[in-house]
Design an enzyme around this catalytic site. Structure first.
Site, PDB file in Angstrom:
ATOM      1  N   LYS A   1     -26.931-111.628 -13.846  1.00  0.00           N
ATOM      2  CA  LYS A   1     -26.510-110.542 -14.698  1.00  0.00           C
ATOM      3  C   LYS A   1     -26.939-110.961 -16.116  1.00  0.00           C
ATOM      4  O   LYS A   1     -27.329-110.228 -16.906  1.00  0.00           O
ATOM      5  CB  LYS A   1     -24.801-110.198 -14.826  1.00  0.00           C
ATOM      6  CG  LYS A   1     -24.664-109.793 -13.644  1.00  0.00           C
ATOM      7  CD  LYS A   1     -22.839-109.722 -13.695  1.00  0.00           C
ATOM      8  CE  LYS A   1     -22.214-109.164 -12.292  1.00  0.00           C
ATOM      9  NZ  LYS A   1     -20.930-109.771 -12.073  1.00  0.00           N
TER      10      LYS A   1
HETATM   11  N1  GLU Z   1     -16.332-113.261  -8.123  1.00  0.00           N
HETATM   12  C1  GLU Z   1     -17.293-114.082  -7.797  1.00  0.00           C
HETATM   13  C2  GLU Z   1     -18.931-113.694  -8.249  1.00  0.00           C
HETATM   14  O1  GLU Z   1     -18.957-112.381  -8.643  1.00  0.00           O
HETATM   15  C3  GLU Z   1     -17.366-114.157  -6.326  1.00  0.00           C
HETATM   16  C4  GLU Z   1     -16.266-115.100  -6.001  1.00  0.00           C
HETATM   17  C5  GLU Z   1     -16.103-115.181  -4.433  1.00  0.00           C
HETATM   18  O2  GLU Z   1     -16.964-114.662  -3.565  1.00  0.00           O
HETATM   19  O3  GLU Z   1     -15.360-116.229  -4.073  1.00  0.00           O
HETATM   20  O4  GLU Z   1     -19.825-114.407  -8.080  1.00  0.00           O
END
Ligand code: GLU
Length: 285
Positions: A258
């Site tokens: 991002k």
């Molecule tokens: N929230 C994390 C991300 O957007 C992913 C976490 C996970 O899949 O353990 O990269």
């Protein structure tokens, strides 16, 4: 028991092709195994997460043709769960406050490296915490806490591993048992002054609370699984099976992110791309 999968994006920017790959692989695996697919919004970082990005996540996933179970778990609504887990680790004597700011840690590392000594790095390349706070005596620590000195809470990883007393591993689909080396990460942060939890803590607590049996996520989180296994073991939580999938890279070979402004799913859609185009672009067809 039906397998439980989850897609767990953070609403801190628009989803890109890498997220589409994660979401679609979870969806396909859940379908193929007669399992469930959960959506979890990982929004513990209130400074970076925004409601408009969360709204875009729902739009993007619906556009891709994915369904998920309601209610969606939003981590910001469950800080009490993470605090409770942290409290358990504190009662085991495995958590300590560390008072250095990020800038102070950077300066410490730079000073050490200027004298020719390399500083150990974690698997993501960040310098390990130098750990001086771990050596503060109890009175000094109490004085700083009483004075309201800003701090983070860190796991005493060495003490935690000693408590477990045996090697840890995780089950990686298609590979088998992978030895877990949490010490490569040093004393990880479990809570910050602006957030009562950290990614590692919240992900481990939620995967267990939601009964997640299969974690399918990007290869960038492969090494972090060692920390997750340690926390699961300390907290007596079951270990899911893991599958870390390939990352989508840009023309220069860099992982999409991002922060580097990778083309968002929204932008692709606005430019006329279809869900079938997305699948082709990420090599799913
Ligand atoms: N929230 C994390 C991300 O957007 C992913 C976490 C996970 O899949 O353990 O990269």
């Amino acid at each position: 028991m039906r397998p439980v999968f989850r897609f767990a994006p953070s609403p801190n920017g628009p989803l890109h092709l890498g997220h589409a790959l994660s979401a679609l692989l979870n969806h396909t695996a859940a379908r193929a195994s007669g399992g469930r697919l959960l959506l979890r919004i990982e929004d513990i970082d209130s400074a970076r997460c925004r409601p408009e990005f969360e709204a875009m996540i729902y739009q993007d996933l619906a556009w891709l043709g994915l369904g998920w179970e309601e209610p969606v778990r939003r981590q910001s609504e469950h800080f009490a769960d993470y605090r409770a887990a942290l409290g358990r680790l504190q009662s085991m004597g495995l958590v300590y406050p560390a008072f250095e700011s990020r800038a102070e840690i950077r300066a410490l590392v730079a000073a050490r490296e200027a004298s020719g000594q390399p500083w150990p790095r974690d698997p993501d390349g960040a310098p390990l915490y130098p750990g001086s706070a771990g050596r503060l005596d109890a009175a000094e620590r109490a004085r700083k806490l009483d004075a309201g000195t800003p701090h983070v809470l860190r796991l005493d990883t060495r003490a935690a591993l000693a408590r477990i007393g045996r090697p840890l591993a995780w089950l990686e689909e298609d590979y088998g048992d992978i030895p877990a080396d949490p010490s490569a990460w040093g004393d990880v942060v479990l809570a910050r002054k602006d957030s009562p939890t950290s990614y590692h803590m919240a992900v481990v607590v939620d995967d267990a609370l939601q009964g997640v049996s299969h974690v399918v996520r990007g290869r960038d989180l492969y090494a972090a699984t060692a920390v997750h296994r340690l926390l699961q073991e300390l907290l007596g939580l079951p270990a899911p099976r893991y599958r870390h999938h390939r990352l989508i890279v840009d023309a220069a070979g860099h992982k999409l992110s991002k922060s580097t402004g990778a083309a968002s799913l929204q932008a692709l859609r606005a430019g006329g791309a279809t869900p079938a185009d997305v699948r082709r672009l990420i090599g799913l067809d």
